[in-house]
Design a protein around this motif. Structure first.
Motif, PDB file in Angstrom:
ATOM      1  N   ALA A   8      14.089  -0.472   1.441  1.00 25.84           N
ATOM      2  CA  ALA A   8      15.271  -0.675   2.190  1.00 25.84           C
ATOM      3  C   ALA A   8      15.545   0.796   2.690  1.00 25.84           C
ATOM      4  O   ALA A   8      16.261   0.787   3.783  1.00 25.84           O
ATOM      5  N   ALA A   9      15.420   1.640   1.766  1.00 23.81           N
ATOM      6  CA  ALA A   9      15.714   3.198   2.006  1.00 23.81           C
ATOM      7  C   ALA A   9      14.997   4.051   2.569  1.00 23.81           C
ATOM      8  O   ALA A   9      14.967   5.173   2.598  1.00 23.81           O
ATOM      9  N   LEU A  10      13.621   3.536   2.777  1.00 26.76           N
ATOM     10  CA  LEU A  10      12.265   4.373   2.988  1.00 26.76           C
ATOM     11  C   LEU A  10      11.619   4.173   4.413  1.00 26.76           C
ATOM     12  O   LEU A  10      11.654   2.692   4.643  1.00 26.76           O
ATOM     13  N   PRO A  11      11.220   4.781   5.141  1.00 26.89           N
ATOM     14  CA  PRO A  11      10.339   4.593   6.152  1.00 26.89           C
ATOM     15  C   PRO A  11       9.132   3.750   5.867  1.00 26.89           C
ATOM     16  O   PRO A  11       8.392   4.263   4.771  1.00 26.89           O
ATOM     17  N   HIS A  12       9.003   2.682   6.426  1.00 32.20           N
ATOM     18  CA  HIS A  12       7.781   1.853   6.029  1.00 32.20           C
ATOM     19  C   HIS A  12       7.397   0.897   6.992  1.00 32.20           C
ATOM     20  O   HIS A  12       8.200   0.755   7.887  1.00 32.20           O
ATOM     21  N   ARG A  13       6.263   0.326   6.789  1.00 33.28           N
ATOM     22  CA  ARG A  13       5.797  -0.796   8.044  1.00 33.28           C
ATOM     23  C   ARG A  13       5.529  -2.108   7.077  1.00 33.28           C
ATOM     24  O   ARG A  13       5.008  -2.156   6.175  1.00 33.28           O
ATOM     25  N   ARG A  14       6.212  -3.219   7.878  1.00 33.25           N
ATOM     26  CA  ARG A  14       6.181  -4.444   7.196  1.00 33.25           C
ATOM     27  C   ARG A  14       5.528  -5.298   8.224  1.00 33.25           C
ATOM     28  O   ARG A  14       6.110  -5.553   9.379  1.00 33.25           O
ATOM     29  N   ASN A  15       4.561  -6.181   7.557  1.00 32.01           N
ATOM     30  CA  ASN A  15       3.794  -6.909   8.695  1.00 32.01           C
ATOM     31  C   ASN A  15       3.457  -6.425  10.034  1.00 32.01           C
ATOM     32  O   ASN A  15       3.739  -7.166  11.158  1.00 32.01           O
ATOM     33  N   ARG A  44      -3.965  15.730   2.469  1.00 33.29           N
ATOM     34  CA  ARG A  44      -5.287  16.338   1.905  1.00 33.29           C
ATOM     35  C   ARG A  44      -5.351  15.861   0.437  1.00 33.29           C
ATOM     36  O   ARG A  44      -6.495  15.326  -0.091  1.00 33.29           O
ATOM     37  N   PHE A  45      -4.185  15.866  -0.508  1.00 29.79           N
ATOM     38  CA  PHE A  45      -4.139  15.683  -1.595  1.00 29.79           C
ATOM     39  C   PHE A  45      -3.692  14.395  -2.326  1.00 29.79           C
ATOM     40  O   PHE A  45      -2.871  14.386  -3.291  1.00 29.79           O
ATOM     41  N   LEU A  46      -3.738  13.244  -1.254  1.00 32.27           N
ATOM     42  CA  LEU A  46      -3.155  12.108  -1.548  1.00 32.27           C
ATOM     43  C   LEU A  46      -4.561  10.885  -1.406  1.00 32.27           C
ATOM     44  O   LEU A  46      -5.255  11.362  -0.600  1.00 32.27           O
ATOM     45  N   ARG A  47      -4.568   9.826  -1.898  1.00 33.91           N
ATOM     46  CA  ARG A  47      -5.370   8.801  -1.911  1.00 33.91           C
ATOM     47  C   ARG A  47      -4.370   7.207  -1.789  1.00 33.91           C
ATOM     48  O   ARG A  47      -3.661   7.354  -2.590  1.00 33.91           O
ATOM     49  N   PRO A  48      -5.179   6.399  -0.948  1.00 30.16           N
ATOM     50  CA  PRO A  48      -4.448   5.164  -0.993  1.00 30.16           C
ATOM     51  C   PRO A  48      -4.739   4.348  -2.051  1.00 30.16           C
ATOM     52  O   PRO A  48      -5.768   4.079  -2.648  1.00 30.16           O
ATOM     53  N   VAL A  49      -3.476   3.722  -2.649  1.00 28.62           N
ATOM     54  CA  VAL A  49      -3.789   2.517  -3.656  1.00 28.62           C
ATOM     55  C   VAL A  49      -3.104   1.145  -3.000  1.00 28.62           C
ATOM     56  O   VAL A  49      -1.961   1.307  -2.381  1.00 28.62           O
ATOM     57  N   VAL A  50      -3.575   0.098  -2.962  1.00 26.04           N
ATOM     58  CA  VAL A  50      -3.109  -1.152  -2.571  1.00 26.04           C
ATOM     59  C   VAL A  50      -2.736  -2.083  -3.774  1.00 26.04           C
ATOM     60  O   VAL A  50      -3.632  -2.438  -4.946  1.00 26.04           O
ATOM     61  N   TYR A  51      -1.536  -2.644  -4.018  1.00 25.47           N
ATOM     62  CA  TYR A  51      -1.465  -3.639  -5.156  1.00 25.47           C
ATOM     63  C   TYR A  51      -1.335  -5.111  -4.351  1.00 25.47           C
ATOM     64  O   TYR A  51      -0.548  -5.190  -3.283  1.00 25.47           O
ATOM     65  N   GLN A  52      -2.291  -6.023  -4.787  1.00 25.51           N
ATOM     66  CA  GLN A  52      -2.150  -7.204  -4.134  1.00 25.51           C
ATOM     67  C   GLN A  52      -1.685  -8.193  -5.318  1.00 25.51           C
ATOM     68  O   GLN A  52      -2.048  -8.444  -6.276  1.00 25.51           O
ATOM     69  N   ASP A  53      -0.632  -8.919  -4.572  1.00 24.46           N
ATOM     70  CA  ASP A  53       0.077 -10.017  -5.393  1.00 24.46           C
ATOM     71  C   ASP A  53       0.654  -9.607  -6.674  1.00 24.46           C
ATOM     72  O   ASP A  53       0.556 -10.323  -7.753  1.00 24.46           O
ATOM     73  N   ALA A  54       1.126  -8.225  -6.849  1.00 22.14           N
ATOM     74  CA  ALA A  54       1.672  -7.717  -8.065  1.00 22.14           C
ATOM     75  C   ALA A  54       3.126  -8.298  -8.264  1.00 22.14           C
ATOM     76  O   ALA A  54       3.748  -8.267  -7.232  1.00 22.14           O
ATOM     77  N   PRO A  55       3.311  -8.414  -9.500  1.00 19.59           N
ATOM     78  CA  PRO A  55       4.807  -9.014 -10.087  1.00 19.59           C
ATOM     79  C   PRO A  55       5.715  -7.509  -9.552  1.00 19.59           C
ATOM     80  O   PRO A  55       5.187  -6.465  -9.811  1.00 19.59           O
ATOM     81  N   ALA A  56       6.779  -7.905  -9.142  1.00 19.28           N
ATOM     82  CA  ALA A  56       7.742  -6.675  -8.813  1.00 19.28           C
ATOM     83  C   ALA A  56       7.951  -5.891  -9.889  1.00 19.28           C
ATOM     84  O   ALA A  56       8.042  -4.619  -9.661  1.00 19.28           O
ATOM     85  N   ALA A  57       7.807  -6.189 -11.145  1.00 16.17           N
ATOM     86  CA  ALA A  57       8.361  -5.273 -12.153  1.00 16.17           C
ATOM     87  C   ALA A  57       7.038  -4.167 -12.375  1.00 16.17           C
ATOM     88  O   ALA A  57       7.255  -3.217 -13.134  1.00 16.17           O
ATOM     89  N   ARG A 112       0.757  -1.151   0.134  1.00 15.74           N
ATOM     90  CA  ARG A 112      -0.153  -0.034   0.065  1.00 15.74           C
ATOM     91  C   ARG A 112       0.852   1.307  -0.016  1.00 15.74           C
ATOM     92  O   ARG A 112       1.753   1.254   0.674  1.00 15.74           O
ATOM     93  N   LEU A 113       0.301   2.351  -0.732  1.00 14.73           N
ATOM     94  CA  LEU A 113       0.930   3.629  -0.754  1.00 14.73           C
ATOM     95  C   LEU A 113       0.011   4.656  -0.840  1.00 14.73           C
ATOM     96  O   LEU A 113      -1.177   4.311  -1.357  1.00 14.73           O
ATOM     97  N   VAL A 143       8.661   2.783  -5.578  1.00 17.88           N
ATOM     98  CA  VAL A 143       8.980   2.953  -4.185  1.00 17.88           C
ATOM     99  C   VAL A 143       8.284   1.809  -3.286  1.00 17.88           C
ATOM    100  O   VAL A 143       8.693   1.627  -2.100  1.00 17.88           O
ATOM    101  N   LEU A 144       7.380   0.922  -3.709  1.00 20.80           N
ATOM    102  CA  LEU A 144       6.937  -0.296  -3.221  1.00 20.80           C
ATOM    103  C   LEU A 144       7.924  -1.598  -3.425  1.00 20.80           C
ATOM    104  O   LEU A 144       7.505  -2.721  -2.913  1.00 20.80           O
ATOM    105  N   ARG A 145       9.068  -1.472  -4.155  1.00 22.89           N
ATOM    106  CA  ARG A 145       9.750  -2.687  -4.663  1.00 22.89           C
ATOM    107  C   ARG A 145      10.648  -2.798  -3.413  1.00 22.89           C
ATOM    108  O   ARG A 145      11.182  -1.769  -2.543  1.00 22.89           O
ATOM    109  N   ASP A 146      11.127  -3.827  -3.200  1.00 19.32           N
ATOM    110  CA  ASP A 146      11.859  -4.272  -1.678  1.00 19.32           C
ATOM    111  C   ASP A 146      13.274  -3.424  -1.743  1.00 19.32           C
ATOM    112  O   ASP A 146      13.795  -2.884  -0.829  1.00 19.32           O
ATOM    113  N   GLU A 147      13.787  -3.264  -2.954  1.00 23.61           N
ATOM    114  CA  GLU A 147      15.160  -2.702  -2.870  1.00 23.61           C
ATOM    115  C   GLU A 147      14.912  -1.191  -2.804  1.00 23.61           C
ATOM    116  O   GLU A 147      15.855  -0.557  -2.079  1.00 23.61           O
ATOM    117  N   SER A 148      13.614  -0.533  -2.999  1.00 26.29           N
ATOM    118  CA  SER A 148      13.452   0.978  -2.659  1.00 26.29           C
ATOM    119  C   SER A 148      13.019   1.086  -1.241  1.00 26.29           C
ATOM    120  O   SER A 148      13.291   1.873  -0.245  1.00 26.29           O
TER     121      SER A 148
END
Length: 485
Positions: free
Chosen positions: A472-479, A447-460, A111-112, A465-470
């Motif tokens: 690692a360098a960004l604040p995020h919540r995992r599990n 105010r000017f953002l909306r959430p989008v969730v990707y379910q079972d999406a291929p990494a490509a 999600r982002l 910013v939602l790929r694992d390599e990115s």
């Protein structure tokens, strides 16, 4: 961008189409690129500060010192949002890894937050830079990845046009797409703008009546959009008997300085002040108020409305004039201090708690905690609430009420003046704002953002910013675990 007195529907449609074409470019721009665009806009405004301040002073009469400070606040705000974009936590990146053993089985979810699309911004009269063409609504919308169309305020049309030219040119010169920022003029154009099908959200600072009309238009669309309006605020103040005894003169001087600042045209002006009966605070305020200067108001409409607002308050039989400031020149406003009692406030809030834009404040005497609480319950939602008390005071219940009534609660100082920071809240319950969000500070971007969730999406196919390599360098919540690089 148009220079016509009123932007036509055809012109507005072309601007909206250009903004819609620019939106995917803004959304896809990486953090470094988007931040560089914001800083380029700030640098351009700073480079033209002399020219802009001269035009602004001609149109608003706010004075060079005030206006130069406001340009600094505006460019500082743009640079703050550049750091917000680079820091990355505004994206609220969240991952739940797939878990086939969960009941029911859990897919991978990533999600982002993403930009909503083209945003309409309505300029305010009282801050021709900080709440206007390149102000907080515009800077936060751009930071979120959205092009902006600004409806210029009629109180400073030439400044609006020139500011828009400078900022739009700087954005394009820095690599942003055409259509990133545009300007429309005229009330009807504003109505059409908030209803245009390509506009996905709107930000507004202004009167309750004007904001409510636009709010209703936004909600009445076939596809309603969020309307983030800052509409009106009384900013109540409570002063205890112990505080008057300990520092009454300092408080009186501070109050007069606050309600007359900017000729009383701040949205955070203390409009109603609850004071202990018999403590002598009215006399202290009168001593400072009689030497306070007024001045010209921002527009003819505000100038005409100020005496009517005073008359409306004075129509209540409980109201008396405590003091008036120095005589004002024709067309200018003279500071006024009025008084009433808390019981009347509780009984007739429709009269006594109506905002009056200009240099006036209402002192409301209370004789008991019960009387104070009853009056506070009648106070509408506000941007701020202020308490002046001493350590010996039991004010827990008062603080609880004030926190329910306002978005920012002050325990010293005065509410005029809003720091542009990560933690700032400039918004409160209706009618202060139409939402629970802030229009100042880092979280204004939400105010000017909306959430989008990707379910079972291929990494490509994931956003970078939602790929694992990115991640690692960004604040995020995992599990469920917050991870900060």
């Amino acid at each position: 961008m148009t220079t016509a007195t009123t932007t036509s529907a055809t012109e507005l449609d072309a601007l909206a189409s250009a903004a819609a074409a620019a939106a995917p470019v803004w959304r896809a721009a990486d953090a470094a690129t988007r931040a560089s665009w914001l800083r380029a806009a700030a640098d351009a405004l700073d480079a033209h500060v002399d020219e802009l301040v001269a035009v602004a002073d001609e149109e608003t009469r706010l004075g060079e010192t005030r206006l130069r400070g406001e340009v600094g606040r505006t460019t500082g705000q743009l640079r703050l949002f550049a750091t917000v974009v680079e820091e990355g936590s505004y994206l609220e990146l969240t991952v739940d890894d797939a878990d086939p053993s969960a009941v029911p089985p859990r897919p991978e979810l990533r999600r982002l937050l993403v930009g909503v699309g083209p945003v309409a911004v309505f300029s305010a009269s009282n801050f021709p830079f900080a709440f206007s063409v390149a102000g907080g609504d515009t800077s936060s919308a751009l930071a979120a990845g959205n092009p902006v169309i600004v409806k210029a305020h009629s109180g400073h049309p030439r400044l609006s046009q020139r500011t828009a030219e400078i900022v739009a040119g700087a954005l394009v010169d820095a690599g942003a797409p055409e259509g990133s920022l545009a300007l429309v003029t005229g009330r009807e154009a504003g109505n059409v703008l908030v209803q245009h099908p390509l506009i996905r959200a709107a930000g507004f600072t202004g009167s309750l009546g004007g904001g409510r009309a636009l709010f209703d238009l936004a909600a009445g669309r076939p596809d309603p959009i969020p309307f983030y309006g800052e509409l009106g605020s009384l900013n109540p103040v409570v002063i205890t008997r112990a505080a008057v005894a300990a520092r009454g003169e300092i408080l009186a001087q501070g109050l007069v300085g606050s309600f007359t600042l900017g000729v009383g045209q701040f949205c955070t002006k203390p409009g109603v002040v609850f004071v202990p009966e018999g403590a002598g605070f009215e006399g202290l305020v009168a001593g400072f108020a009689t030497g306070a200067a007024g001045g010209p108001l921002l527009t003819d409409r505000i100038t005409e409305a100020f005496p009517s607002g005073i008359e409306h308050l004075e129509s209540d039989p409980s109201v008396a004039v405590v003091a008036q400031g120095l005589p004002a020149e024709p067309g200018s406003a003279r500071p006024v201090v009025l008084s009433t009692d808390a019981a009347s406030v509780a009984a007739r809030p429709d009269t006594l708690l109506e905002e009056c834009f200009g240099p006036v404040t209402l002192l409301a005497r209370y004789s008991s905690a019960e009387e104070l609480h009853a009056a506070l319950q009648a106070v509408p939602g506000s941007l701020t609430a202020t308490l002046h008390a001493e350590a010996s005071d039991d004010v827990t219940a008062v603080v609880e009420v004030l926190a329910r009534k306002a978005g920012r609660v002050l325990f010293s100082g005065w509410p005029t003046g809003v720091a542009v920071t990560w933690s700032q809240q400039h918004g409160g319950p209706w009618p202060a704002t139409t939402s629970l969000h802030t229009s100042v500070g880092a979280t204004a971007i939400r105010r000017f953002l909306r959430p989008v969730v990707y379910q079972d999406a291929p990494a490509a196919l994931l956003p970078d910013v939602l790929r694992d390599e990115s991640l690692a360098a960004l604040p995020h919540r995992r599990n469920g675990v917050l991870r900060v690089p």
